[in-house]
Design a protein around this motif. Sequence first.
Motif, PDB file in Angstrom:
ATOM      1  N   VAL A 117      19.055  30.306  50.092  1.00 58.78           N
ATOM      2  CA  VAL A 117      19.539  30.045  48.733  1.00 58.78           C
ATOM      3  C   VAL A 117      20.895  29.323  48.733  1.00 58.78           C
ATOM      4  CG1 VAL A 117      20.739  32.240  48.377  1.00 58.78           C
ATOM      5  CG2 VAL A 117      19.675  31.109  46.452  1.00 58.78           C
ATOM      6  N   GLU A 118      21.511  29.199  49.873  1.00 63.83           N
ATOM      7  CA  GLU A 118      22.868  28.652  49.948  1.00 63.83           C
ATOM      8  C   GLU A 118      22.989  27.242  49.367  1.00 63.83           C
ATOM      9  OE1 GLU A 118      26.329  27.689  53.243  1.00 63.83           O
ATOM     10  OE2 GLU A 118      24.641  28.956  53.820  1.00 63.83           O
ATOM     11  N   THR A 119      22.089  26.353  49.682  1.00 64.07           N
ATOM     12  CA  THR A 119      22.176  24.976  49.180  1.00 64.07           C
ATOM     13  C   THR A 119      22.104  24.949  47.656  1.00 64.07           C
ATOM     14  OG1 THR A 119      21.227  24.067  51.205  1.00 64.07           O
ATOM     15  CG2 THR A 119      21.090  22.689  49.234  1.00 64.07           C
ATOM     16  N   ALA A 120      21.154  25.683  47.084  1.00 64.99           N
ATOM     17  CA  ALA A 120      21.040  25.739  45.619  1.00 64.99           C
ATOM     18  C   ALA A 120      22.255  26.420  45.005  1.00 64.99           C
ATOM     19  CB  ALA A 120      19.759  26.466  45.215  1.00 64.99           C
ATOM     20  N   PHE A 121      22.785  27.435  45.675  1.00 71.78           N
ATOM     21  CA  PHE A 121      23.959  28.149  45.172  1.00 71.78           C
ATOM     22  C   PHE A 121      25.160  27.203  45.071  1.00 71.78           C
ATOM     23  CE2 PHE A 121      24.598  32.751  44.558  1.00 71.78           C
ATOM     24  CZ  PHE A 121      25.945  32.778  44.200  1.00 71.78           C
ATOM     25  N   ARG A 122      25.344  26.363  46.082  1.00 69.47           N
ATOM     26  CA  ARG A 122      26.485  25.433  46.103  1.00 69.47           C
ATOM     27  C   ARG A 122      26.401  24.382  44.989  1.00 69.47           C
ATOM     28  NH1 ARG A 122      29.647  26.219  50.498  1.00 69.47           N
ATOM     29  NH2 ARG A 122      28.719  27.261  52.299  1.00 69.47           N
ATOM     30  N   GLN A 123      25.224  24.188  44.436  1.00 72.38           N
ATOM     31  CA  GLN A 123      25.042  23.195  43.375  1.00 72.38           C
ATOM     32  C   GLN A 123      25.335  23.734  41.978  1.00 72.38           C
ATOM     33  OE1 GLN A 123      21.063  21.727  43.988  1.00 72.38           O
ATOM     34  NE2 GLN A 123      21.581  20.837  45.967  1.00 72.38           N
ATOM     35  N   ILE A 124      25.772  24.980  41.868  1.00 76.33           N
ATOM     36  CA  ILE A 124      26.084  25.570  40.561  1.00 76.33           C
ATOM     37  C   ILE A 124      27.096  24.695  39.832  1.00 76.33           C
ATOM     38  CG2 ILE A 124      27.331  27.502  39.472  1.00 76.33           C
ATOM     39  CD1 ILE A 124      25.989  29.344  41.529  1.00 76.33           C
ATOM     40  N   GLU A 125      26.859  24.480  38.553  1.00 77.08           N
ATOM     41  CA  GLU A 125      27.750  23.695  37.685  1.00 77.08           C
ATOM     42  C   GLU A 125      28.737  24.640  37.001  1.00 77.08           C
ATOM     43  OE1 GLU A 125      27.711  20.348  37.062  1.00 77.08           O
ATOM     44  OE2 GLU A 125      26.068  19.921  38.463  1.00 77.08           O
ATOM     45  N   TRP A 126      29.610  25.259  37.770  1.00 73.54           N
ATOM     46  CA  TRP A 126      30.550  26.252  37.261  1.00 73.54           C
ATOM     47  C   TRP A 126      31.375  25.713  36.092  1.00 73.54           C
ATOM     48  CZ3 TRP A 126      31.076  31.326  38.454  1.00 73.54           C
ATOM     49  CH2 TRP A 126      32.227  31.979  38.016  1.00 73.54           C
ATOM     50  N   ASN A 127      31.866  24.497  36.229  1.00 66.51           N
ATOM     51  CA  ASN A 127      32.771  23.928  35.225  1.00 66.51           C
ATOM     52  C   ASN A 127      32.131  23.761  33.853  1.00 66.51           C
ATOM     53  OD1 ASN A 127      34.475  23.842  37.387  1.00 66.51           O
ATOM     54  ND2 ASN A 127      34.590  21.628  37.497  1.00 66.51           N
ATOM     55  N   THR A 128      30.811  23.675  33.790  1.00 67.15           N
ATOM     56  CA  THR A 128      30.146  23.495  32.487  1.00 67.15           C
ATOM     57  C   THR A 128      29.599  24.798  31.913  1.00 67.15           C
ATOM     58  OG1 THR A 128      28.021  22.945  33.516  1.00 67.15           O
ATOM     59  CG2 THR A 128      29.507  21.110  33.052  1.00 67.15           C
ATOM     60  N   ILE A 129      29.613  25.879  32.714  1.00 66.34           N
ATOM     61  CA  ILE A 129      28.984  27.123  32.262  1.00 66.34           C
ATOM     62  C   ILE A 129      29.974  28.283  32.142  1.00 66.34           C
ATOM     63  CG2 ILE A 129      27.182  28.829  32.767  1.00 66.34           C
ATOM     64  CD1 ILE A 129      25.714  26.547  34.297  1.00 66.34           C
ATOM     65  N   ALA A 130      30.850  28.449  33.115  1.00 60.72           N
ATOM     66  CA  ALA A 130      31.758  29.610  33.144  1.00 60.72           C
ATOM     67  C   ALA A 130      32.777  29.542  32.001  1.00 60.72           C
ATOM     68  CB  ALA A 130      32.482  29.662  34.483  1.00 60.72           C
ATOM     69  N   ASN A 131      33.329  30.700  31.657  1.00 61.60           N
ATOM     70  CA  ASN A 131      34.360  30.809  30.615  1.00 61.60           C
ATOM     71  C   ASN A 131      35.650  31.347  31.195  1.00 61.60           C
ATOM     72  OD1 ASN A 131      32.760  29.953  28.480  1.00 61.60           O
ATOM     73  ND2 ASN A 131      32.179  32.018  27.891  1.00 61.60           N
ATOM     74  N   ASP A 132      36.774  30.906  30.624  1.00 59.59           N
ATOM     75  CA  ASP A 132      38.062  31.475  30.986  1.00 59.59           C
ATOM     76  C   ASP A 132      38.228  32.835  30.348  1.00 59.59           C
ATOM     77  OD1 ASP A 132      38.998  29.476  32.613  1.00 59.59           O
ATOM     78  OD2 ASP A 132      40.333  28.577  31.134  1.00 59.59           O
ATOM     79  N   GLU A 133      38.952  33.703  31.048  1.00 57.18           N
ATOM     80  CA  GLU A 133      39.239  35.053  30.579  1.00 57.18           C
ATOM     81  C   GLU A 133      40.743  35.284  30.642  1.00 57.18           C
ATOM     82  OE1 GLU A 133      36.831  37.296  29.642  1.00 57.18           O
ATOM     83  OE2 GLU A 133      35.203  35.940  30.105  1.00 57.18           O
ATOM     84  N   ILE A 134      41.212  36.241  29.882  1.00 52.88           N
ATOM     85  CA  ILE A 134      42.622  36.624  29.899  1.00 52.88           C
ATOM     86  C   ILE A 134      42.710  38.138  29.805  1.00 52.88           C
ATOM     87  CG2 ILE A 134      42.955  36.434  27.411  1.00 52.88           C
ATOM     88  CD1 ILE A 134      45.750  35.193  28.097  1.00 52.88           C
ATOM     89  N   VAL A 135      43.719  38.693  30.442  1.00 49.22           N
ATOM     90  CA  VAL A 135      43.934  40.127  30.343  1.00 49.22           C
ATOM     91  C   VAL A 135      44.697  40.390  29.061  1.00 49.22           C
ATOM     92  CG1 VAL A 135      45.065  42.122  31.382  1.00 49.22           C
ATOM     93  CG2 VAL A 135      43.972  40.426  32.835  1.00 49.22           C
ATOM     94  N   ASP A 136      44.116  41.180  28.186  1.00 42.88           N
ATOM     95  CA  ASP A 136      44.804  41.577  26.950  1.00 42.88           C
ATOM     96  C   ASP A 136      45.513  42.893  27.194  1.00 42.88           C
ATOM     97  OD1 ASP A 136      43.949  39.435  25.348  1.00 42.88           O
ATOM     98  OD2 ASP A 136      41.997  40.383  25.059  1.00 42.88           O
ATOM     99  N   LEU A 137      46.811  42.883  27.044  1.00 39.42           N
ATOM    100  CA  LEU A 137      47.584  44.122  27.238  1.00 39.42           C
ATOM    101  C   LEU A 137      47.987  44.716  25.901  1.00 39.42           C
ATOM    102  CD1 LEU A 137      49.808  42.929  30.184  1.00 39.42           C
ATOM    103  CD2 LEU A 137      47.773  44.328  30.303  1.00 39.42           C
TER     104      LEU A 137
END
Length: 137
Positions: A117-137
């Motif tokens: 699965v490594e080759t397919a895993f490396r092709q993930i389009e993280w920049n178009t799917i993932a979201n930024d998070e922040i710690v709310d204190l």
Amino acid sequence: MNFKRVEITLNDGRRISCICYIVSSSDRGALIYTPSDRATRNFIRVAENEGRKLFGDHPVIVVPPTITYDAEERPNLPPYRFVGEFTSAPFDETKCWSTAIIVWYQGAPYPVIGEDVETAFRQIEWNTIANDEIVDL
């Protein structure tokens, strides 16, 4: 406690990592369902839902699984399913990290990101799917 972070560098150079994942086996699958394209889609949808239930309402990335076919040409997913919460550097410097849930299937329980699965895993389009998070204190 001794643990090892799961890390991989994507093709675009972004490094993502995971410290919590769930692995399950579908060895019993052939006894409780008839393999089909519909069953495969349902298993993937269930994994997406379970990922959100376990890790929160984050984007879900499904690494395209390698489908095999039995003697009757019925499709089967690889026997091991992984669902993990991955993080990486944030897109926006005012945030803490970027995150997404990744679902993948592979032929063996170890290594966590197997050669199959490594080759397919490396092709993930993280920049178009993932979201930024922040710690709310």
